[in-house]
Motif scaffolding. Sequence first.
Motif, PDB file in Angstrom:
ATOM      1  N   THR A  25       0.842  -1.205   0.000  1.00  0.00           N
ATOM      2  CA  THR A  25       0.000   0.000   0.000  1.00  0.00           C
ATOM      3  C   THR A  25       0.875   1.252   0.000  1.00  0.00           C
ATOM      4  N   THR A  26       2.179   1.032  -0.048  1.00  0.00           N
ATOM      5  CA  THR A  26       3.165   2.111  -0.234  1.00  0.00           C
ATOM      6  C   THR A  26       4.039   1.694  -1.418  1.00  0.00           C
ATOM      7  N   ALA A  27       4.456   2.683  -2.233  1.00  0.00           N
ATOM      8  CA  ALA A  27       5.414   2.368  -3.307  1.00  0.00           C
ATOM      9  C   ALA A  27       6.815   2.425  -2.693  1.00  0.00           C
ATOM     10  N   TYR A  28       7.513   1.296  -2.693  1.00  0.00           N
ATOM     11  CA  TYR A  28       8.841   1.216  -2.068  1.00  0.00           C
ATOM     12  C   TYR A  28       9.932   1.321  -3.121  1.00  0.00           C
ATOM     13  N   LEU A  29      10.844   2.261  -2.890  1.00  0.00           N
ATOM     14  CA  LEU A  29      11.956   2.466  -3.817  1.00  0.00           C
ATOM     15  C   LEU A  29      13.266   2.366  -3.045  1.00  0.00           C
ATOM     16  N   ILE A  85      11.363   6.183  -0.070  1.00  0.00           N
ATOM     17  CA  ILE A  85      12.692   5.946  -0.679  1.00  0.00           C
ATOM     18  C   ILE A  85      13.631   5.459   0.424  1.00  0.00           C
ATOM     19  N   GLN A  86      14.160   4.264   0.255  1.00  0.00           N
ATOM     20  CA  GLN A  86      15.112   3.721   1.211  1.00  0.00           C
ATOM     21  C   GLN A  86      16.499   3.935   0.614  1.00  0.00           C
ATOM     22  N   VAL A  87      17.320   4.630   1.362  1.00  0.00           N
ATOM     23  CA  VAL A  87      18.589   5.102   0.805  1.00  0.00           C
ATOM     24  C   VAL A  87      19.740   4.236   1.310  1.00  0.00           C
ATOM     25  N   THR A 175      11.653   5.605  13.311  1.00  0.00           N
ATOM     26  CA  THR A 175      12.815   4.723  13.319  1.00  0.00           C
ATOM     27  C   THR A 175      12.363   3.304  12.987  1.00  0.00           C
ATOM     28  N   HIS A 176      13.319   2.460  12.642  1.00  0.00           N
ATOM     29  CA  HIS A 176      13.067   1.030  12.449  1.00  0.00           C
ATOM     30  C   HIS A 176      13.782   0.275  13.561  1.00  0.00           C
ATOM     31  N   LEU A 177      13.113  -0.709  14.140  1.00  0.00           N
ATOM     32  CA  LEU A 177      13.739  -1.552  15.163  1.00  0.00           C
ATOM     33  C   LEU A 177      13.578  -3.009  14.749  1.00  0.00           C
ATOM     34  N   GLY A 280       0.033   3.983   6.218  1.00  0.00           N
ATOM     35  CA  GLY A 280      -0.045   3.399   4.875  1.00  0.00           C
ATOM     36  C   GLY A 280       1.077   2.433   4.534  1.00  0.00           C
ATOM     37  N   CYS A 281       1.983   2.181   5.478  1.00  0.00           N
ATOM     38  CA  CYS A 281       3.112   1.265   5.175  1.00  0.00           C
ATOM     39  C   CYS A 281       2.725  -0.153   5.578  1.00  0.00           C
ATOM     40  N   ASN A 282       2.757  -1.097   4.632  1.00  0.00           N
ATOM     41  CA  ASN A 282       2.431  -2.486   5.015  1.00  0.00           C
ATOM     42  C   ASN A 282       3.556  -3.484   4.718  1.00  0.00           C
TER      43      ASN A 282
END
Length: 316
Positions: A25-29, A85-87, A175-177, A280-282
Amino acid sequence: MDLRLSIGTEGILGLRKVKTDALPTTAYLMLGCRCSNGCMFCPQSNTSRAKENLLSRVVWNKPLQNIWPMIENEFAKGKIQRSCIQVVNKPGIFKILTQEIEMARAYTGVPLCVSGGTGSLEDIDELIGLGVDRVTIALDAGTPEIYRKIKGQDFLKRLELLKKGAEKYPGRIGTHLIVGLGETEEEMIEMIQEMYDRRITAALFAFTPIKGTLMEQMPQPPIDSYRRVRIAHYLIKQKMCRKEDMGFESGRIISLHRPFHQIRELLADGSAFLTSGCPGCNRPYYNEKPGTVLYNYPRKMTREEIERAIEEAGIG
Ligand code: SF4
């Protein structure tokens, strides 16, 4: 420098046929490839021998066309709610990131978040100034010691940046854990509480061993432990309970702040077990293969799945 799309995102944009029960449900780049950092769990790490098109267990491919108008189309149809966008960290990547954001903004108004690539408050200022909706700075580890051991970097510097960002942009920093890097449930929950006290959104993931990384032999966290941490995370996020109200024995949660039948009611809609993070992030199937036990549910759960997830937690 390449921009890639997750295979699920190719599916929603109609670039590839993808058979799945849960599209993103999110466009991941993903921007860049082969990071200059050495995180031991990551296939993009400079210590990894994994394929360069992997991030977690997901495959990322280079599109042949400008994808931003396509993302705008799917957003207008209500199929996606944001883009992310994941950098991958590399010298010069921030400049390229800002150019990509300007490009995105020329074609679409879809809420945009950036994960990674920021090293200072000025970087965050610049991203927000360009129209980025949310900035994520991954801690990944649940304790400073694990952070240093597994990421080989300065935990306090990273935490300071998160804190400063959240003070200046409350509610827009995340953040991500990663659960299962060697911390106890109590340590992870302490970190989660600190994040929410500072208005930092925490997205939780289960450690996933990837072939070719230094941690390829380490198992995923037991599902009962992951469910307990997700329940605690949910109660803290909803301000229904604090870490101090929970009971622990040898680092494991043994009680919550009220009788279990009440907790059951709070968990009845299944929200505690859905993917957490930006609205909206799944992130479908980042931590598990389709058809296996789901650590994070990317879609609405059935009544039976909710019941099973509560049972798996083994509390009460
Ligand atoms: S929580 Fe989801 S949308 Fe937000 S930065 Fe992380 S992966 Fe991207």
